[in-house]
Scaffold this motif. Structure first.
Motif, mmCIF file in Angstrom:
data_model
loop_
_atom_site.group_PDB
_atom_site.id
_atom_site.type_symbol
_atom_site.label_atom_id
_atom_site.label_comp_id
_atom_site.label_asym_id
_atom_site.label_seq_id
_atom_site.Cartn_x
_atom_site.Cartn_y
_atom_site.Cartn_z
ATOM 1 N N THR A 165 -0.504 18.064 -0.190
ATOM 2 C CA THR A 165 -1.011 16.713 0.040
ATOM 3 C C THR A 165 -2.312 16.550 -0.736
ATOM 4 O O THR A 165 -3.318 17.194 -0.422
ATOM 5 N N TRP A 166 -2.254 15.735 -1.767
ATOM 6 C CA TRP A 166 -3.424 15.534 -2.625
ATOM 7 C C TRP A 166 -4.295 14.427 -2.053
ATOM 8 O O TRP A 166 -3.799 13.399 -1.608
ATOM 9 N N LEU A 167 -5.592 14.694 -2.105
ATOM 10 C CA LEU A 167 -6.556 13.661 -1.739
ATOM 11 C C LEU A 167 -6.968 12.967 -3.029
ATOM 12 O O LEU A 167 -7.391 13.621 -3.986
ATOM 13 N N VAL A 168 -6.802 11.650 -3.056
ATOM 14 C CA VAL A 168 -7.061 10.913 -4.285
ATOM 15 C C VAL A 168 -8.033 9.774 -4.017
ATOM 16 O O VAL A 168 -7.866 9.040 -3.044
ATOM 17 N N HIS A 169 -9.074 9.661 -4.826
ATOM 18 C CA HIS A 169 -9.968 8.500 -4.770
ATOM 19 C C HIS A 169 -9.699 7.637 -5.989
ATOM 20 O O HIS A 169 -9.732 8.129 -7.120
ATOM 21 N N SER A 170 -9.433 6.385 -5.761
ATOM 22 C CA SER A 170 -9.150 5.513 -6.899
ATOM 23 C C SER A 170 -9.556 4.089 -6.554
ATOM 24 O O SER A 170 -9.480 3.686 -5.392
ATOM 25 N N THR A 171 -9.978 3.340 -7.562
ATOM 26 C CA THR A 171 -10.293 1.938 -7.317
ATOM 27 C C THR A 171 -9.021 1.099 -7.328
ATOM 28 O O THR A 171 -9.025 -0.053 -6.939
ATOM 29 N N GLN A 172 -7.945 1.738 -7.759
ATOM 30 C CA GLN A 172 -6.673 1.038 -7.790
ATOM 31 C C GLN A 172 -5.876 1.392 -6.555
ATOM 32 O O GLN A 172 -5.814 2.559 -6.174
ATOM 33 N N MET A 173 -5.275 0.388 -5.920
ATOM 34 C CA MET A 173 -4.612 0.623 -4.652
ATOM 35 C C MET A 173 -3.105 0.778 -4.845
ATOM 36 O O MET A 173 -2.475 -0.003 -5.541
ATOM 37 N N PHE A 174 -2.532 1.837 -4.250
ATOM 38 C CA PHE A 174 -1.080 1.993 -4.197
ATOM 39 C C PHE A 174 -0.673 2.008 -2.734
ATOM 40 O O PHE A 174 -1.164 2.838 -1.977
ATOM 41 N N PRO A 175 0.199 1.088 -2.309
ATOM 42 C CA PRO A 175 0.551 1.024 -0.881
ATOM 43 C C PRO A 175 1.310 2.264 -0.424
ATOM 44 O O PRO A 175 1.912 2.962 -1.244
ATOM 45 N N VAL A 176 1.249 2.508 0.867
ATOM 46 C CA VAL A 176 1.955 3.656 1.450
ATOM 47 C C VAL A 176 3.436 3.548 1.127
ATOM 48 O O VAL A 176 4.034 2.489 1.253
#
Lengths: 357, 273
Positions: free
Chosen positions: A315-326
Motif C-alpha cells: 500500500t503506497w502512500l502518495v501525496h499529490s495535488t491531483q485527485m484520483f477518486p477511490v
C-alpha cells in the motif's frame, strides 16, 4: 572556519537500569543552530541537561571552548536554558524575572534597566516590565523566558522543547522569531524537539536520536533526502518504507517489480531498505506507470491529497495535488533520483532502534 | 435561581454553627462584658492586667512563640528532604509523622509525662547508666517539649505542601541564571513557601496559646498559662464572667494572628498561581 564550541565525548548516562545515553559523541560549532530530534525517551533532553549542568554523565566529558566543564555547576557555565514549561518565577514581575541573572552577577542598576528594555524589545514585548507572569499568554511567557536567558549574553542558548505547549499558529510564528533572534544575537542555539517540522524549518544541523544513540547528523536537506536508515526515514516526514533487493548497481527489485535507481556499491542480490517519499510517487495513466494499482483511500490535506494506492502487494502512500477518486486504476512512476536505498541494520542496537517506531 | 437553591445545601451546617458556634460565642461575649449582677462592666476584661493573669498571658505568648520557632526550624529542612525524596520514601516518612496523630492527644501527652517524670522512663535509664537524673517535668521546658511534639505535624504539612507545589524547573532556572544554592533558596524557595510558613505558624501558635492540657500535665499545675487560668475560672471558681472576659482577650490575639495570616496568604496565593 568553523570552531567547535561544545564537544561531548563518550557521554553515557543511565537512570537506574535504564540506559539513556550510550557513548554519545557530538560537537556543536560556534554560531550553529543545532537541533536534537527524536521521539520521547530518546535521550535528547538528557543530552541538553548534561550540557546545562543539571545532570552529570556517568562517563564521558563535556568540553566547552577547550575546557572540561563536566563537573561544573550550572551557575558557573556560560550557557543559559529556556525550559520546556518556561519556568518563570511566579512571585516576580517580568522585569525582575529578566533581571534575575544580571542582579546575581552584580550589574549596575542602569545597565540592568537598559538590558531589560532591550531584551523586551527583542522579543516584541516592550512595556511589559510590571506585568506578572501569570497574566501573560503561553506565547508571551515563552518569549519572556527567552529574554530572561539571552540578557545574560550566554555563548550558548539551550532550548528544551520551548514551543511544545503552544498552538500550531503560534508555534509557526515563534519558529521564525527564533531564527530571527539567532541571527540578530549571533549565539549558538541547541534546540531539543520531537517535532520534525520544527527541526527542518529552523536548524543548520539536525541530530536525529533514538534510544540513546545518534542515528544521523546532517543538514535538514541531508536528513530528509538522504536518510541513512529506516528509522530516520520514518521519523522525518511520511515515507514509503519497503523491503527490496538490490539486484545490481542502479537496479532495485521491490515486490517483484524492478525499479531503476541511482545508488551503487551495494553488490548483487543484496536485501536493502528502500525509502520513497510520498510526494515522489507520481500517479500517471496506467499504461505509463512502472506499476499499476488501485486507489483505496483518499484524504484532502489542504495543500495536497493523500492517497493510498494498492499496487504490487504494497500500500503506497502518495501525496499529490491531483485527485484520483477511490477505486480508480492508476499507474505509479518513481524517478530514479527519488529512490533512496539503505543498508539493512546490522548491529543489535540498530535492530532495537528499528523495532521502536 | 440555581445559586439560591445551592444556599439551602449549606442549611444543615448553618443550623449547626448557629447552635454550637455563634450562640456560645455570643454567650461568651455577654458574660465577658457583664458583672455578676448582670449590668454592663469591663471589670473582667481589665482583669487581664492583674499581675497573676498578666504573668500567665505573657508566659503563654512566650512559650507559644518559642514552640512555634522550634517547630519551624525543625520542619523546614525536614519538609525539604521529604519533597526531594517524594518519589521514593517520602510518603513513608510522612506516614511516620502522621502516625502519632492517630493516637489520642491526651494519651500522647500523658506518655510524655511518664517519660519525663522524676522516676519516669528517662530518669530510670539515666540512673541505670549511672548518670545524674534530669529535672524536666514541671518546667516551662517540658511544656515547650509537649507543644512542639503535639503541634509539629501542623507545621510540617503546610510547608511540605507549599514546597511540593513549586515546579522543580524554577530551581534549575535560578541555578541556570547564575544563582548558587544559597541564593536560589533565599530568592526562590523561601518566598514561594511563605504561605505555607504562615499557615504553619498559625496552626501551631493558636493551639499553643490556648492549650491548658499540656501545661496541666507537663507543667504540674504549677506553671499557669492563660488557658489554665481560664479553665480554673470556669471549673474551680465557677466564675463564668471572669473566664469569658479572659477568653475575649485571648480571642483578640487569635484574631490578630488570623488577620496577619490572611494578608500574607493573599499575597502568597497571588504569587503562587
Amino acid at each position: 572556519m568553523k570552531q567547535k564550541l561544545i564537544d561531548l565525548q563518550g557521554i553515557s548516562k543511565s537512570f537506574g537500569d535504564n540506559l539513556v545515553l550510550d557513548d554519545l559523541n557530538l560537537y556543536i560549532n560556534q554560531n550553529e543552530f543545532l537541533t536534537l530530534l527524536g521521539p520521547s525517551g530518546c535521550g535528547k533532553t538528557t543530552t541538553l541537561r548534561i550540557m546545562g549542568g543539571f545532570e552529570a554523565p556517568d562517563r564521558g566529558k563535556v568540553i566547552f571552548e577547550g575546557q572540561d566543564i563536566t563537573n561544573l555547576a550550572p551557575d558557573k557555565r556560560n550557557v543559559n536554558t529556556v525550559f520546556q514549561r518556561y519556568a518563570l518565577f511566579p512571585h516576580m514581575n517580568i522585569e525582575e524575572n529578566i533581571a534575575f541573572g544580571l542582579k546575581i552577577s552584580g550589574k549596575s542598576k542602569q545597565y540592568i534597566r537598559d538590558k531589560v528594555r532591550y531584551a523586551l524589545k527583542l522579543v516584541n514585548l516592550d512595556g511589559y516590565e510590571k506585568r506578572m507572569p501569570d497574566s501573560l499568554s503561553g506565547g508571551q511567557q515563552q518569549r519572556i523566558a527567552i529574554a530572561r536567558a539571552i540578557v545574560n549574553e550566554p555563548k550558548v542558548l539551550l532550548l528544551d522543547e520551548p514551543l511544545g505547549a503552544l498552538d500550531l499558529k503560534l508555534r509557526q510564528d515563534m519558529q521564525y522569531e527564533l531564527i530571527r533572534l539567532k541571527n540578530e544575537l549571533g549565539i549558538t542555539f541547541v534546540y531539543v524537539t520531537h517535532d520534525q517540522e520544527e527541526a527542518l524549518t529552523m536548524s543548520d544541523t539536525i541530530v536525529v536520536m533514538n534510544q540513546g544513540y545518534i542515528q544521523q547528523v546532517g543538514t535538514p536537506e541531508d536528513i530528509y533526502n538522504e536518510p541513512c536508515n529506516a528509522f530516520v526515514a520514518d521519523f522525518i516526514g511520511d515515507s514509503n518504507l519497503i523491503d527490496g533487493v538490490m539486484l545490481e548497481d542502479k537496479l532495485v527489485e521491490i515486490n517483484g517489480t524492478k525499479f531503476r535507481c541511482v545508488d551503487t556499491g551495494f553488490g548483487k542480490n543484496r536485501p536493502v531498505d528502500v525509502v520513497i517519499r510520498p510526494e515522489d510517487v507520481e500517479l500517471v495513466i496506467p499504461e505509463k506507470g512502472i506499476l499499476t494499482g488501485t486507489v483505496t483511500g483518499l484524504i484532502f490535506k489542504g495543500v495536497h491529497y493523500e492517497m493510498d494506492v494498492e499496487a504490487g502487494g504494497f500500500t503506497w502512500l502518495v501525496h499529490s495535488t491531483q485527485m484520483f477518486p477511490v477505486g480508480s486504476r492508476v499507474g505509479l512512476y518513481v524517478d530514479p533520483f527519488n529512490i533512496q536505498i539503505m543498508n539493512k541494520p546490522e548491529s543489535e542496537d540498530e535492530e532495537a532502534v528499528q523495532g521502536e517506531e | 435561581m440555581k445559586n439560591k437553591k445551592n444556599i439551602w445545601l449549606s442549611g444543615p451546617y448553618l443550623v449547626w454553627s448557629a447552635a454550637f458556634v455563634i450562640i456560645p460565642l455570643l454567650l461568651v461575649v455577654y458574660y465577658g462584658l457583664t458583672a455578676k449582677d448582670g449590668g454592663f462592666s469591663l471589670e473582667y476584661i481589665t482583669a487581664v492586667t492583674q499581675p497573676e493573669n498578666w504573668k500567665a498571658l505573657w508566659l503563654s505568648v512566650l512559650l507559644s512563640l518559642v514552640s512555634t520557632v522550634i517547630c519551624l526550624i525543625l520542619s523546614y529542612p525536614l519538609a525539604m528532604i521529604l519533597v526531594r525524596s517524594r518519589l521514593s520514601s517520602g510518603s513513608m516518612i510522612i506516614f511516620l509523622f502522621i502516625l502519632p496523630m492517630w493516637m489520642n492527644f491526651l494519651l500522647r501527652t500523658i506518655a510524655w509525662q511518664n517519660l519525663l517524670e522524676k522516676n519516669g522512663v528517662i530518669n530510670s535509664v539515666l540512673s541505670w547508666l549511672h548518670l545524674p537524673a534530669v529535672n524536666i517535668i514541671n518546667t516551662p521546658g517540658a511544656i515547650v517539649l509537649g507543644m512542639v511534639y503535639n503541634f509539629l505535624p501542623f507545621m510540617i504539612l503546610p510547608i511540605y505542601n507549599a514546597l511540593s507545589k513549586i515546579d522543580e524547573n524554577l530551581f534549575h532556572a535560578a541555578r541556570d541564571l547564575g544563582a548558587n544554592s544559597v541564593q536560589t533558596f533565599v530568592k526562590i524557595t523561601l518566598p514561594l513557601t511563605v504561605p505555607g510558613i504562615v499557615s504553619g505558624i498559625t496552626m501551631v501558635f493558636i493551639p499553643a496559646m490556648t492549650t491548658f492540657v499540656i501545661s496541666d500535665l507537663l507543667g504540674g499545675a504549677k506553671i499557669l498559662l492563660i488557658g489554665n487560668v481560664i479553665e480554673q475560672e470556669f471549673k474551680q471558681a465557677s466564675n463564668w464572667h471572669a473566664g469569658s472576659g479572659l477568653s475575649l482577650v485571648l480571642m483578640v490575639f487569635i484574631v490578630i494572628n488570623m488577620i496577619v495570616t490572611s494578608i500574607a496568604d493573599k499575597d502568597g496565593e497571588g504569587a503562587l498561581l
